[in-house]
Every structure is written in C-alpha cells, then in structure tokens.
Design a protein around this motif. Sequence first.
Motif, PDB file in Angstrom:
ATOM      1  N   UNK A  48      -3.752   9.407   1.099  1.00 50.33           N
ATOM      2  CA  UNK A  48      -5.292   9.151   1.104  1.00 50.33           C
ATOM      3  C   UNK A  48      -5.143   7.560   1.607  1.00 50.33           C
ATOM      4  N   UNK A  49      -4.670   7.602   0.240  1.00 55.85           N
ATOM      5  CA  UNK A  49      -4.576   6.145  -0.081  1.00 55.85           C
ATOM      6  C   UNK A  49      -4.278   4.805   1.129  1.00 55.85           C
ATOM      7  N   UNK A  50      -2.765   5.733   0.724  1.00 53.77           N
ATOM      8  CA  UNK A  50      -1.853   4.429   1.763  1.00 53.77           C
ATOM      9  C   UNK A  50      -2.279   4.644   3.184  1.00 53.77           C
ATOM     10  N   UNK A  52      -5.445   5.019   4.842  1.00 55.08           N
ATOM     11  CA  UNK A  52      -6.638   3.958   5.323  1.00 55.08           C
ATOM     12  C   UNK A  52      -5.833   3.226   4.869  1.00 55.08           C
ATOM     13  N   UNK A  53      -5.165   2.432   4.266  1.00 58.60           N
ATOM     14  CA  UNK A  53      -4.981   1.441   4.150  1.00 58.60           C
ATOM     15  C   UNK A  53      -3.973   0.767   5.284  1.00 58.60           C
ATOM     16  N   UNK A  54      -3.860   1.509   5.982  1.00 58.96           N
ATOM     17  CA  UNK A  54      -3.281   0.847   7.543  1.00 58.96           C
ATOM     18  C   UNK A  54      -1.648   1.215   7.251  1.00 58.96           C
ATOM     19  N   UNK A  55      -1.268   1.890   6.777  1.00 57.99           N
ATOM     20  CA  UNK A  55       0.510   1.765   6.567  1.00 57.99           C
ATOM     21  C   UNK A  55       0.799   2.861   7.781  1.00 57.99           C
ATOM     22  N   UNK A  56       0.193   3.083   8.373  1.00 56.32           N
ATOM     23  CA  UNK A  56       1.001   4.023   9.545  1.00 56.32           C
ATOM     24  C   UNK A  56      -0.200   3.782  10.989  1.00 56.32           C
ATOM     25  N   UNK A  57      -0.751   3.326  11.188  1.00 54.84           N
ATOM     26  CA  UNK A  57      -0.913   2.729  11.801  1.00 54.84           C
ATOM     27  C   UNK A  57      -2.800   3.013  12.918  1.00 54.84           C
ATOM     28  N   UNK A  58      -3.639   3.226  10.995  1.00 47.57           N
ATOM     29  CA  UNK A  58      -4.229   3.477  11.265  1.00 47.57           C
ATOM     30  C   UNK A  58      -4.971   5.499  11.707  1.00 47.57           C
ATOM     31  N   UNK A  59      -3.524   5.946  11.554  1.00 52.43           N
ATOM     32  CA  UNK A  59      -3.402   7.731  11.852  1.00 52.43           C
ATOM     33  C   UNK A  59      -3.209   7.901  10.092  1.00 52.43           C
ATOM     34  N   UNK A  60      -4.872   9.333   9.629  1.00 49.90           N
ATOM     35  CA  UNK A  60      -4.867   9.460   8.906  1.00 49.90           C
ATOM     36  C   UNK A  60      -4.437  11.132   8.605  1.00 49.90           C
ATOM     37  N   UNK A  61      -5.292  11.620   7.445  1.00 54.93           N
ATOM     38  CA  UNK A  61      -4.895  12.911   7.449  1.00 54.93           C
ATOM     39  C   UNK A  61      -6.657  13.135   7.448  1.00 54.93           C
ATOM     40  N   UNK A  62      -6.892  12.821   7.524  1.00 55.01           N
ATOM     41  CA  UNK A  62      -8.107  12.734   7.324  1.00 55.01           C
ATOM     42  C   UNK A  62      -8.578  14.612   7.993  1.00 55.01           C
ATOM     43  N   UNK A 225       3.512   3.403  -1.602  1.00 52.19           N
ATOM     44  CA  UNK A 225       3.755   1.987  -0.856  1.00 52.19           C
ATOM     45  C   UNK A 225       4.452   0.779  -2.576  1.00 52.19           C
ATOM     46  N   UNK A 226       4.921   1.189  -3.248  1.00 52.23           N
ATOM     47  CA  UNK A 226       5.378   0.190  -4.280  1.00 52.23           C
ATOM     48  C   UNK A 226       6.734  -0.323  -3.780  1.00 52.23           C
ATOM     49  N   UNK A 236       2.519  -2.575  -1.906  1.00 54.95           N
ATOM     50  CA  UNK A 236       0.957  -2.514  -2.953  1.00 54.95           C
ATOM     51  C   UNK A 236       1.485  -3.007  -4.312  1.00 54.95           C
ATOM     52  N   UNK A 237       2.742  -2.970  -4.616  1.00 52.50           N
ATOM     53  CA  UNK A 237       3.290  -4.232  -6.105  1.00 52.50           C
ATOM     54  C   UNK A 237       4.879  -3.148  -6.260  1.00 52.50           C
ATOM     55  N   UNK A 238       4.887  -3.156  -7.465  1.00 51.64           N
ATOM     56  CA  UNK A 238       6.200  -2.717  -7.830  1.00 51.64           C
ATOM     57  C   UNK A 238       7.332  -3.304  -7.903  1.00 51.64           C
TER      58      UNK A 238
END
Length: 392
Positions: A48-50, A52-62, A225-226, A236-238
């Motif tokens: 969810x976090x990934x 909603x952070x935009x990693x998938x061009x706006x696609x979510x599993x909501x 996404x580390x 996101x860090x790592x």
Amino acid sequence: MLLHLFVIVFGIKHYNYTRHDLPHSFVSGSGSAAYQVEGDGKTPSIWDTSAHAGFYDGATGDIACDTYHKYKEDVQLMVDIGLEAYRFSVSWSRLIPSKLFSDSNFSITIHTSTKSSHTSMPFSIQMEEDLSTRRAYNITTISLMNLSADSHGIQPHVTLYHCDLPQALEDEYVGWLSRKIVKDFTAFADVWFKEFGERVLHWTTMNEANTLALGGNDNGLIPPNRCSAPFRSNCTGGNSPTEVYIVGHNMLLAHSSAVRLYKRKYKSVQQGSVGISVYGSVYLPYTNSEADVIAVQRIFDFYIGWFFEPLIFGDYPQIMKKNVGSRLPRFSKSESELVKGSLDFIGLNHYNQIYAKDNPTSLGEDLRDFTMDTGVEILPEGYQLNEPPPGE
C-alpha cells in the motif's frame, strides 16, 4: 520430494493443449496475490505504502479485482472453467490490523457458512479481530468441497506471504531486516495453521522469496523499495550490497521456524504439506564457451541455490560464500539444523528463459550488489530450439 507445478502460459501459439495432454497427477489451476485482487479497506501494508507513494504510476490495490466482495463470483468462475486448484495469498495486515500478537487483547473468531449446489459446497470464511476496530476478512476461497466420492472440488493452496508485510512492522523494526520478524511470522503462520489446517492441505510460506529479497532490498523495484546508489536511484533508503542477503537469511529462518511449528503442532493431525516458492528461469549459456557454461551454474546457484541449498543441505552454495564474502550471513549450528530439511515440497515460479554470459570484471569491483556478485551478465535475447546459442 513433492514438486507442485502451477503453469501460467503467455502467448503460446499454434498449440492446442487440453487437459488430456497432461498426466492425471498434474494439477491445473490459477493463482493470485492478496494485494492484487482483494481490494477493500485494511490497515496499510508495505505494498500500500509503495503504491500510494507513486512507484507504479498511480496504480494501487485499493479496489483491484474487488475479490473481498466478489469472492463468491470468483469461485463460481473457477467452477465453470473447471479448475482443479486455486493458489492464493492472504493479507497479513488485514488479519492483524494494528498490533502484534503480543497484544493481550488480540483474539480471533471464525465464522463459516455453507451454500449447497449440485456440484459444490463453497465455504465463505470470515475472520474478525477484536482490537481497536473490527474488520471482517472474507477469504476468497477455502472453496469447493466434495459432495460425493466422484465429485472433486478445487484444492486451496494458501500462500502466507506475498510482498505485503504490515507497514507497522516495517516502521517498528524495518521488517525483514530484523530477526524479530522470525517470531512474528511464526506467530502469524500459527494462526492460519490452527484455524484453517483442517481445510487447507497445501501451504506455501512465501511466494518467490528470492525475488522479494532482491526486488525489495537490492534493486528497489518492489516494496519496500530499498536500494542504494550507484545500483539504483529513487530509493526509500537501504544498502544494496548487504540488505538483500540479510533479508534472504531472515526469510529462510522465518520459513523454517514456521515449518518446524507445523510439524510439531499440526502435521500428525492435519496431514498437510508446507513448502516455499522461488522464481527461476531456464538458464542457458550465451555461447558454447566453457566460461559461459560455468556462468549458467553460477547464476543457478545464486538465484535457486541461494534458498534451496540451505533448505536441503543446511548452508549456502560455496560460490556464494566465495563471491559475497563477509556480506553473506552465516548460519549458526542451531540455525543450520533448523533450516535443513524444512520443506515438504519445492515451489518454482517459471516464466521465461534467459542467457548467461560470463562477466568476471564485475567481481573486481569493490562495491557490488547481488547481480555483480554473480559475475554473470544476463541477456534476454533468445534462440529457438536446435539453433546455436546467440553468441556463436
């Protein structure tokens, strides 16, 4: 050793395969991942976090496929198609919305309802947790039970983890980078074994464990996404050179702990099987040179042997220990004993074939990630059967 094969076929042309072309013992089914199909509300996972952070061009599993609400329709579609099995994952963050198992207020209630038809008996299983809020978990299937000796239902194959760690655990101790995950994953598995083990005989602890570690903590392409420069940006860090191996190590320990728990508490009564799946291609040499032929074995050891050699022999492949050095965690004697033999079957997710070309120069670099540690260049270009390798 039992090997479960679920086949997904993309773009096959000029072939008219039917069920009768396969052995009777072959199980034909479909599969899904909780985040990609369920939808509806739950507490956040790292996926969810990934998203909603935009990693998938706006696609979510909501919403996704809205299986949370449409599971009965989905089950009926499986019946209509004639599937023999359904492999699906369950959402950790839906089952445990905000707190850990150590919370004294945690409880779980199982509700089952049945609806008969002339061919099947679908079971809707709802799980509710008493914490600060109450949520219902409609599992898409534990689905089609036999009504007669010659009427076969759909086998449920449950995957406990598919890239959707509760964000609460990522925030508390950085998820799979911490040994604390072993205890929490085992407790999570314990609930499933206890409550559903009479109905589920096929358990997979983790889906594509090698991909989860590599994608989540080296190249950063999947949650959490580390990663780190120079291997990839937008992280996101790592720390790509080290984290991928730490995560893989903790996954092996968590898997093995859950398997040992099942064998100790449930196996004798439930008679189920527990395994793990990894991603693997068909690896072919780019040329017929000895170096490329050896590169094939090396890439196999890194991608497949990374998980299966510890699970079968109790330790990592020698080439990994040589190339990775001190960045590769070591198993203590007790850990090696825990891991060795902790599987009833091997799961292999296979999609394609790739070509391995020896790349010894990468091993000369001081700063390396997993891909550079292999000393292999992966080339996607292909050739047809009975043709020479593309590099010839």
